[in-house]
Design a protein around this motif. Sequence first.
Motif, short mmCIF file in Angstrom:
data_model
loop_
_atom_site.label_atom_id
_atom_site.label_comp_id
_atom_site.label_asym_id
_atom_site.label_seq_id
_atom_site.Cartn_x
_atom_site.Cartn_y
_atom_site.Cartn_z
N PRO A 14 37.80 32.85 27.10
CA PRO A 14 38.77 33.44 28.03
C PRO A 14 39.23 34.81 27.52
CG PRO A 14 39.25 31.13 27.71
CD PRO A 14 38.16 31.46 26.72
N GLY A 15 39.32 35.75 28.46
CA GLY A 15 39.67 37.12 28.12
C GLY A 15 38.48 38.00 27.80
N SER A 17 34.34 39.44 28.30
CA SER A 17 33.64 40.20 29.33
C SER A 17 32.17 39.84 29.37
CB SER A 17 33.77 41.71 29.07
OG SER A 17 35.11 42.13 29.11
N ARG A 67 39.68 42.94 38.03
CA ARG A 67 39.00 42.43 36.84
C ARG A 67 37.49 42.65 36.90
NH1 ARG A 67 38.93 37.16 35.84
NH2 ARG A 67 39.11 36.54 38.04
N ASN A 84 35.49 41.51 33.55
CA ASN A 84 36.43 41.61 32.43
C ASN A 84 37.54 40.59 32.59
OD1 ASN A 84 34.94 43.85 31.50
ND2 ASN A 84 36.20 45.28 32.67
N SER A 85 38.28 40.37 31.52
CA SER A 85 39.43 39.45 31.53
C SER A 85 39.05 38.11 32.17
CB SER A 85 40.61 40.09 32.28
OG SER A 85 40.98 41.31 31.68
N LEU A 86 37.94 37.57 31.73
CA LEU A 86 37.43 36.34 32.35
C LEU A 86 38.36 35.16 32.12
CD1 LEU A 86 33.68 36.94 31.61
CD2 LEU A 86 34.63 36.44 33.87
N LYS A 87 38.42 34.30 33.13
CA LYS A 87 39.27 33.11 33.10
C LYS A 87 38.39 31.86 33.24
CE LYS A 87 42.81 35.67 35.68
NZ LYS A 87 43.64 35.68 36.91
N ASP A 90 36.69 31.28 36.49
CA ASP A 90 35.54 32.10 36.86
C ASP A 90 34.21 31.40 36.55
OD1 ASP A 90 37.35 34.94 35.62
OD2 ASP A 90 37.05 34.37 37.72
#
Length: 117
Positions: A14-15, A17, A67, A84-87, A90
């Motif tokens: 998480p977070g 890219s 994002r 970016n800033s993947l959760k 996603d």
Amino acid sequence: EVQLVESGGGLVQPGGSLRLSCAASGFTFGNYDMSWVRQAPGKGPEWVSTISSGGGSTFYADSVKGRFTISRDNAKNTLYLQMNSLKPEDTAVYYCVRKTGGQYDYWGHGTQVTVSS
């Protein structure tokens, strides 16, 4: 024969890219709007983003706006998705999709993106 081949997926924290690519062949890539669509486990397909044929217009789902960035290189017949800033939400299989007359007519095989610690 129209072919769309995605690459660049993988496991990321998480977070983090990732950058997805889609190599297109068998048609005049620069004449078509292109999209990314994702499908999470147990859910239906979800539209993520679309870019116009010339790259001048881009559109995003609210869930990824700010994002993700869609882009294309018509000289290389390639579509991209910078994430970016993947959760964790996603996590999905991401598909490169061609649009014709407002309809999705060709899909790639997909690339798995997993966001997990």
